[in-house]
Design a protein around this motif. Structure first.
Motif, PDB file in Angstrom:
ATOM      1  N   GLY A 274     -22.274   5.625  52.918  1.00  0.00           N
ATOM      2  CA  GLY A 274     -22.201   4.919  51.641  1.00  0.00           C
ATOM      3  C   GLY A 274     -21.190   5.482  50.677  1.00  0.00           C
ATOM      4  O   GLY A 274     -20.953   4.904  49.610  1.00  0.00           O
ATOM      5  N   THR A 275     -20.562   6.613  51.040  1.00  0.00           N
ATOM      6  CA  THR A 275     -19.566   7.220  50.161  1.00  0.00           C
ATOM      7  C   THR A 275     -18.247   6.448  50.239  1.00  0.00           C
ATOM      8  O   THR A 275     -17.778   6.115  51.320  1.00  0.00           O
ATOM      9  N   MET A 276     -17.642   6.184  49.089  1.00  0.00           N
ATOM     10  CA  MET A 276     -16.308   5.595  49.044  1.00  0.00           C
ATOM     11  C   MET A 276     -15.304   6.726  48.869  1.00  0.00           C
ATOM     12  O   MET A 276     -15.442   7.554  47.960  1.00  0.00           O
ATOM     13  N   ILE A 277     -14.303   6.786  49.727  1.00  0.00           N
ATOM     14  CA  ILE A 277     -13.299   7.846  49.625  1.00  0.00           C
ATOM     15  C   ILE A 277     -11.909   7.234  49.593  1.00  0.00           C
ATOM     16  O   ILE A 277     -11.679   6.141  50.134  1.00  0.00           O
ATOM     17  N   LEU A 278     -10.995   7.946  48.945  1.00  0.00           N
ATOM     18  CA  LEU A 278      -9.588   7.550  48.957  1.00  0.00           C
ATOM     19  C   LEU A 278      -8.851   8.410  49.964  1.00  0.00           C
ATOM     20  O   LEU A 278      -8.851   9.642  49.865  1.00  0.00           O
ATOM     21  N   VAL A 279      -8.244   7.770  50.936  1.00  0.00           N
ATOM     22  CA  VAL A 279      -7.446   8.468  51.943  1.00  0.00           C
ATOM     23  C   VAL A 279      -6.013   8.474  51.426  1.00  0.00           C
ATOM     24  O   VAL A 279      -5.315   7.466  51.483  1.00  0.00           O
ATOM     25  N   ASN A 280      -5.584   9.601  50.879  1.00  0.00           N
ATOM     26  CA  ASN A 280      -4.302   9.689  50.189  1.00  0.00           C
ATOM     27  C   ASN A 280      -3.185   9.969  51.194  1.00  0.00           C
ATOM     28  O   ASN A 280      -2.823  11.120  51.452  1.00  0.00           O
TER      29      ASN A 280
END
Length: 386
Positions: A292-298
């Motif tokens: 459920g975690t939203m992450i930004l893949v930079n």
């Protein structure tokens, strides 16, 4: 932006950013992109505006970008051969001709000094004719394709008021679908040497693409390959205009065109990252990402990871022995049109370095905010023709 990212990278491969956890290191970004537990949040740009149902939602959800699992893998298996480097190279003459024609429009007769805006005069009109040629659409329809692309792409952008423009977007999308359906019907009667014919021929264990899938893929190619190529060509030109030594090197050694594409995309990509939603608890690199975690893949940070790229802020089109950039993604969602995009950009830069000398920026060249796609708003330049 990059000094702050580099300061964070020195502390850890992950940081807390404005969207939540932000993956920064090359190794961790690559691992996340290749892990099926980290999925693309479907229709996020629509969700944030309260659109979670209706015709536009259904259209976006049924696009290749939003598919996951077996349905996504099936379509990629059927279409991948149509996007190999060899398949895209057949457009070499078209790409060269289109860019030469664009340069012809802005140069005076014979040698001399000329001015143009790279964004409006070169980058913006470049990709649509190539995609039309790829699909087999005639020249007289190129402008109509450009209008459709501009209208429909609004549904994939993080712009306010999508609900208000939804009728116009759906109208344009319906017209494009009708056009592609008519093309498919003609190709079924008489196959030719174009992508649409390749997709019709495509078969995997007796499985073939149906009419709706052909329509979706043709439309998706137009949408995915228009603004991305426009913005990255302008961005790559901006990088090279600021580094005349690299421009001259590419002029002298046109075989470095593909290297120039990779290096300018590494240094100044128009897409800085991608969001991923964790579908189940996942541990990677010693970090636990709860479901459920939203992450930004930079990916932009990864492309300048100093543990992977020596002196990452330096632009060197002869850079060797480094891993591939991560701008095109990875794993099951690796950009299907990456080979086409690389070829388009390389052919454009080859033509431009051959025909333009002593480039200099002669006005402001601000960049768009990195919310969706970046790149210069404008890039006014002066140059001499050979």
């Amino acid at each position: 932006m990059y000094p702050r990212i580099q300061a964070a990278q020195r502390q850890a491969p992950i940081a807390l950013g404005p969207f939540g956890p932000e993956v920064l290191s090359y190794q961790l970004v690559r691992s996340v992109l290749r892990d099926a537990r980290f999925q693309i949040p479907p229709g996020l740009n629509l969700v944030v505006q309260g659109i979670t149902s209706g015709p536009l939602w259904d259209k976006v959800m049924n696009s290749l970008l939003c598919l996951e699992g077996a349905a996504h893998q099936r379509l990629r298996s059927l279409t991948s051969k149509a996007f190999t480097p060899r398949a895209t190279f057949r457009l070499h003459d078209t790409m060269t001709a289109v860019m030469n024609e664009l340069v012809d429009r802005i140069v005076e007769t014979g040698p001399g000094t000329n001015t143009c805006d790279v964004v409006t005069d070169l980058a913006r009109p470049y990709p649509v004719p190539i995609i039309c040629a790829l699909l087999g659409a005639p020249r007289e329809d190129w402008q109509q394709f450009s209008v459709w692309a501009d209208e429909i792409f609004k549904a994939f952008s993080f712009i306010a008021g999508v609900s208000e423009i939804e009728p116009a977007v759906m109208r344009a999308w319906g017209q494009l679908d009708d056009y592609v359906d008519a093309m498919v019907e003609r190709r079924r009667r008489s196959l030719t040497d174009d992508l649409l014919s390749d997709l019709i021929r495509a078969e995997d264990g007796g499985d073939r693409l149906d009419a709706a899938e052909l329509r979706m893929l043709a439309g998706g190619l137009l949408l995915a390959g228009t603004d991305t190529t426009r913005n990255q060509l302008a961005a790559s030109m901006h990088v090279l205009c600021e580094r005349p030594d690299q421009w001259e090197l590419l002029t002298e050694r046109p075989e470095l065109a593909m290297h120039a594409v990779e290096e300018t995309m590494r240094h100044s990509p128009i897409a800085c990252g991608t969001l991923r939603l964790v579908s189940e608890d996942a541990e990677i690199g010693g970090y636990l990402f709860p479901a459920g975690t939203m992450i930004l893949v930079n990916t932009a940070a990864a492309n300048r990871d100093p543990t992977v790229y020596d002196d990452p802020a330096r632009v060197d089109i002869t850079r060797q022995g480094v891993p591939a950039i991560l701008t095109f993604g990875g794993g099951i969602h690796y950009c299907l049109g990456a080979n086409l995009a690389r070829r388009e950009l390389a052919e454009a830069l080859t033509v431009l370095t051959r025909r333009m000398r002593n480039l200099r920026i002669v006005g402001p060249a601000p960049w768009k905010p990195m919310v969706s796609l970046g790149g210069p708003f404008s890039l006014p330049i002066e140059f001499e023709t050979v």
